[in-house]
Write an enzyme that holds these catalytic residues in place. Structure first.
Site, PDB file in Angstrom:
ATOM      1  N   GLN B 346      64.362  -8.921  58.540  1.00 42.56           N
ATOM      2  CA  GLN B 346      63.402  -7.339  57.356  1.00 42.56           C
ATOM      3  C   GLN B 346      64.540  -7.030  57.144  1.00 42.56           C
ATOM      4  O   GLN B 346      66.101  -6.912  56.962  1.00 42.56           O
ATOM      5  CB  GLN B 346      63.084  -6.772  58.716  1.00 42.56           C
ATOM      6  CG  GLN B 346      61.533  -6.105  58.909  1.00 42.56           C
ATOM      7  CD  GLN B 346      61.008  -7.535  59.274  1.00 42.56           C
ATOM      8  OE1 GLN B 346      60.344  -6.991  60.182  1.00 42.56           O
ATOM      9  NE2 GLN B 346      60.106  -7.628  58.098  1.00 42.56           N
ATOM     10  N   SER B 512      65.815  -3.426  63.390  1.00 36.29           N
ATOM     11  CA  SER B 512      64.753  -3.420  63.327  1.00 36.29           C
ATOM     12  C   SER B 512      64.648  -4.562  64.440  1.00 36.29           C
ATOM     13  O   SER B 512      65.725  -5.841  63.826  1.00 36.29           O
ATOM     14  CB  SER B 512      63.719  -4.633  61.875  1.00 36.29           C
ATOM     15  OG  SER B 512      63.503  -5.065  62.369  1.00 36.29           O
ATOM     16  N   THR B 513      63.943  -4.894  65.468  1.00 37.60           N
ATOM     17  CA  THR B 513      63.823  -5.656  66.821  1.00 37.60           C
ATOM     18  C   THR B 513      62.954  -7.084  66.044  1.00 37.60           C
ATOM     19  O   THR B 513      62.208  -7.504  66.968  1.00 37.60           O
ATOM     20  CB  THR B 513      63.778  -5.409  68.168  1.00 37.60           C
ATOM     21  OG1 THR B 513      64.722  -4.081  68.109  1.00 37.60           O
ATOM     22  CG2 THR B 513      63.856  -6.448  68.701  1.00 37.60           C
ATOM     23  N   HIS B 514      63.341  -7.328  64.833  1.00 36.75           N
ATOM     24  CA  HIS B 514      62.363  -8.353  64.111  1.00 36.75           C
ATOM     25  C   HIS B 514      63.096  -9.841  64.212  1.00 36.75           C
ATOM     26  O   HIS B 514      63.580  -9.830  62.492  1.00 36.75           O
ATOM     27  CB  HIS B 514      61.484  -7.995  63.387  1.00 36.75           C
ATOM     28  CG  HIS B 514      60.305  -6.862  63.262  1.00 36.75           C
ATOM     29  ND1 HIS B 514      59.407  -6.230  62.175  1.00 36.75           N
ATOM     30  CD2 HIS B 514      60.202  -6.530  64.424  1.00 36.75           C
ATOM     31  CE1 HIS B 514      59.160  -5.136  62.692  1.00 36.75           C
ATOM     32  NE2 HIS B 514      59.064  -5.145  63.973  1.00 36.75           N
ATOM     33  N   ASN B 515      63.697 -10.061  64.872  1.00 32.28           N
ATOM     34  CA  ASN B 515      64.524 -11.381  64.779  1.00 32.28           C
ATOM     35  C   ASN B 515      64.041 -12.700  64.995  1.00 32.28           C
ATOM     36  O   ASN B 515      62.604 -12.714  65.693  1.00 32.28           O
ATOM     37  CB  ASN B 515      66.031 -11.082  66.171  1.00 32.28           C
ATOM     38  CG  ASN B 515      66.382 -10.332  66.032  1.00 32.28           C
ATOM     39  OD1 ASN B 515      65.850  -9.499  66.210  1.00 32.28           O
ATOM     40  ND2 ASN B 515      67.740 -10.067  65.564  1.00 32.28           N
TER      41      ASN B 515
END
Lengths: 243, 587
Positions: B346, B512-515
């Protein structure tokens, strides 16, 4: 009477049959047929004992108390870091899971990395403080012929600013820089100052009163619609009533 | 020698959001299902206690509910020329741990990716010509909007999402998001109440001609009973949401929406504190026969199953495939192989404004208390004259005012010593921020594989992340920062700061923990690891569920799309696969 008894016996049998199959077996915890529940299974936090020292030596105590009192000086806005309990807070953290690096990946090989790869040394947080505080005092002796705690406040500020700005290099070890040690002390001091008082710092919720944070309150439905209006209630902490 | 256990119809690895949805749907279809979860059992009345959940140090700083790197770490580097080093503590992102997974401590911002995301290559080729995508590995996801829309609907109604429709069956509805793709019905519950900052944001950007709307929220505006009969409560805006579990039953999670029903089923079993080491394949490598796991006492077991569903976090899904040799490792030099491909993240930037005489009460917050404008997200705006593709949602979301981490001060303020307290007091109550959550598009050199040096506590190689922000995304993000600057001008703040993305992804500060990606879905087995039903192309009784399937990451939080993909895959298993096991798509 006997019929009622038989009934309750049947009921009892039925309820036994419906008992949850929740057993810590050789398979680990196997759960089937129920929502597992046991009373008081959670772990409430334990307030720290404010007396004595669990990790720091007497020399380290006076050094860290001097540091937290310069990072967070006493003034008309709040008590200083020492009176707020920040050194006690750091002591208890270093004596516990944080100090022992229980979360961290501590397998080798330990090699120097890039700044973007984070801390790569082999020291636990407790080990970093032990080494860092000694190196800080060694530096103070070498440059001013006294310990850090015995320096004048302006001298202490100059040393801390030098560590912060990369102008002073303490004798630490590869993989653990002076800047990293400074950032660690700053972060942990602010944790102590702003965390719930149960951890040993933020005595009397002084920091929360200072900035207007209501603390451990859990319901703001009565104020969500009041735009641009200061929140009227004082802070509460997890174990205390309003401060 | 692992102890052999009786066979089950389906074995699910991980009981987070996707594992719970798959378990619910598969047991509903009559399958006998076992879920194997590495972390502990956790539930609201026992573990998420309202008397002490509001503890910033314990949950947000010491990260009690998150995965510990001592259990599983990863290594990272920016380029193949560097040596990857382990993230000894997680910083840039924070994977979850235990029953409920990251769904326990998420913010609850629940988006639907757009029609133009699922068909991104076709869409952009048609609008700008395929040459505009040179250097980007953008590709269609294999599933179309009309196919997936009902699954979004299922996830939103499972969770009770609070929001306002902007496009009902093609009709634009004022007050909602006019750029969203057509939805079949409105959100199940009305939008959250708004505090001062998002209200001011919405008013100011509306005056500038933009289209603000309430951010769709899994923190519920009102009590709700979901289609499974599970009850949820009203959000109290407590400001202890992301990084925390909800003690009020107000945030949608596996615990608050599915588990009370799932756990009572006789054809479901959960084993906690059991870590799956690998999926075992038949000798020809074409079918999975079982999984091997190790329990808390260190004893190994082999659990056979007809179907294996990998439902760990996106990054762990990819690692499980690589450790199990399901599919071929992607090679960034040759471009061959599919597992590890199209890893995305992100690309964020933010604005903060410091006022005099305003009181924002930042501690009155929720994970999704806010307003968004999508005027510069995805392909909502014309990229014809621009030098990048993609965009971002601009969000004014007030999550919290927790003071250890959240003490904004005006630029140039001291961080300690004399002077920092005054700056802290001034900035705390009288500043507000908004941010651009930018897309992340795949490039050849960003990928996942197994680290050659570092291993976990069981001696298995760690996952290695090779990632930097691609030039396209940096240009996109700078454009977004320009918009943030423009948008903030009329607010009349005393001081405004706007951040700008730069090269060199840094694993230390939280981002962000949007991997996403690494086991992406698609229509071609040469360029995707799973087909449109999230079924492995190589081992057809393995399904891999999660953001690992995203072929790129949009300027939105991923969980809504993850939930939709989980329902979509579950439907394929229960209506197609179990009737006729085998490859659901012929390539």
């Amino acid at each position: 009477m006997s019929e009622q008894r038989a009934l309750s016996r049947r009921r009892l049998l039925a309820s036994v049959a419906a008992l949850p199959i929740l057993a810590a077996t050789a398979d680990g915890a196997s759960i089937s047929g129920t929502m597992p529940w046991s009373p008081f299974a959670g772990e409430p936090p334990k307030p720290v004992n404010p007396l004595g020292w669990y990790f720091f030596t007497p020399d380290e105590v006076v050094t860290i108390e001097a540091v937290v009192n310069r990072l967070i000086p006493a003034d008309n806005l709040s008590p200083g870091g020492k009176a707020s309990g920040c050194a006690v807070y750091i002591d208890r953290q270093l004596a516990g899971a944080f100090g022992q690096a229980q979360r961290l990946y501590m397998k080798g090989p330990f090699m120097p990395g890039l700044p973007s790869q984070g801390y790569q040394g082999d020291l636990t947080p407790a080990g970093r403080y032990r080494l860092g505080l000694r190196a800080l005092n060694d530096y103070a002796h070498a440059t001013h012929k006294r310990g850090f705690a015995q320096l004048a406040p302006a001298q202490q500020d100059a040393v801390l600013a030098g560590m912060d700005g990369g102008k002073i290099a303490l004798r630490l070890k590869p993989g653990f820089s002076t800047k990293e040690f400074f950032e660690m002390m700053l972060q942990n001091s602010m944790e102590g100052f702003f965390a719930d008082p149960l951890y040993g710092g933020n005595r009397n919720m002084a920091s929360w009163k200072m900035i207007g944070f209501p603390g451990a309150r859990y319901d703001y439905r009565d104020h969500i619609d009041k735009h641009n209006v200061p929140y009227p209630r004082p802070p509460v902490s997890i174990y205390s009533a309003e401060g | 020698m692992a102890k052999l256990l009786p066979k089950r119809d389906a074995v699910i690895i991980g009981l987070g959001w996707t594992g719970a949805i798959l378990a619910q749907q598969l047991t509903e279809a009559g399958l006998n299902v076992v879920a194997i979860e590495r972390g502990p059992w956790r539930d609201t009345p026992t573990d998420f206690n309202v008397a002490y959940m509001q503890d910033e140090l314990r949950y947000a700083i010491r990260k009690e509910l998150f995965l510990k790197p001592s259990v599983e770490a990863m290594t990272m580097r920016n380029t193949v020329a560097q040596t990857a080093m382990p993230m000894r503590d997680y910083g840039s992102f924070l994977p979850g741990d235990g029953v409920g997974g990251a769904g326990v401590h998420w913010n609850g911002q629940t988006w639907r990716f757009w029609s133009s995301d699922f068909s991104i290559r076709s869409h952009l080729a048609q609008r700008y010509g395929a040459a505009r995508m040179n250097g980007l590995m953008l590709q269609d996801w294999g599933v179309t909007w009309n196919e997936i829309e009902p699954s979004f609907d299922k996830f939103e109604y499972l969770c009770g999402i609070s929001g306002k429709a902007g496009n009902l069956k093609g009709r634009v509805v004022p007050g909602g998001n006019p750029f969203e793709s057509a939805r079949s019905r409105d959100y199940p519950t009305p939008p959250m109440k708004m505090s001062y900052a998002p209200t001011l944001f919405a008013q100011m950007v509306k005056e500038q001609g933009y289209h603000p709307f309430p951010t769709p929220s899994a923190n519920l505006s009102t009590a709700y009973v979901n289609p499974l009969g599970v009850r949820m409560g009203q959000c109290t805006y407590c400001g202890f949401c992301e990084r925390f579990a909800c003690g009020n039953y107000s945030k949608a999670s596996a615990q608050t929406t599915i588990l009370p029903v799932l756990m009572k089923k006789p054809n479901f079993e959960l084993r906690t504190e059991c870590e799956v080491l690998k999926v075992n394949l038949a000798p020809d490598g074409k079918m999975a026969k079982s999984v091997t796991y190790i329990d808390a006492k260190g004893v190994e077991y082999e659990q056979p199953g007809d179907i294996v569903v990998i439902c760990a976090y996106a990054l762990m899904n990819v690692r499980m495939m690589l450790l199990s040799k399901i599919g071929a490792q992607y090679d960034p030099v040759t471009g061959q192989g599919t597992v590890g491909r199209n890893y995305c993240y992100q690309t964020g930037s933010g604005a903060r404004m410091f006022f005099e005489g305003k009181h924002f009460n930042p501690f009155i917050g929720a994970g999704t208390l806010g307003q968004t404008m999508d005027d510069f997200n995805g392909d909502a705006f014309d990229h014809g004259p621009l030098d990048f593709l993609g965009g971002g949602g601009i969000n004014c979301v007030v999550t919290n005012g927790r003071p250890i981490s959240n003490r904004p001060t005006a630029p140039g303020s001291p961080r300690w010593g004399a002077g920092w307290k005054k700056a802290t007091i001034e900035g705390y109550n009288s500043s507000m921020g908004f941010s651009a959550q930018g897309s992340s598009y795949p490039v050849r050199e960003n990928y996942l594989d197994l680290d050659p040096t570092y291993t976990d506590r069981h001696g298995r190689p760690l996952l290695r992340i090779t990632f930097d922000f691609p030039d396209n995304d940096i240009r996109m993000s700078h454009f977004m920062s320009d918009q943030l600057e423009k948008i903030s001008k009329p607010f009349g703040a005393k001081v405004t700061t706007v951040s700008r993305a730069k090269k060199g992804w840094d694993a230390v500060p939280y981002q962000s923990t949007h991997n996403t990606g690494g086991a992406i879905m698609g229509g071609d087995p040469k360029t995707s690891a799973v087909n449109k039903y999230l079924q492995s192309w190589d081992v057809p009784n393995v399904f891999v569920i999660g953001a690992s399937a995203f072929a790129h990451n949009a300027g939105m939080n991923p969980t809504g799309t993850v939930g939709a993909l989980a329902f979509w895959a579950a439907q394929a298993i229960t209506t197609k696969y179990i009737k006729s096991p085998g490859k659901l798509v012929r390539a």
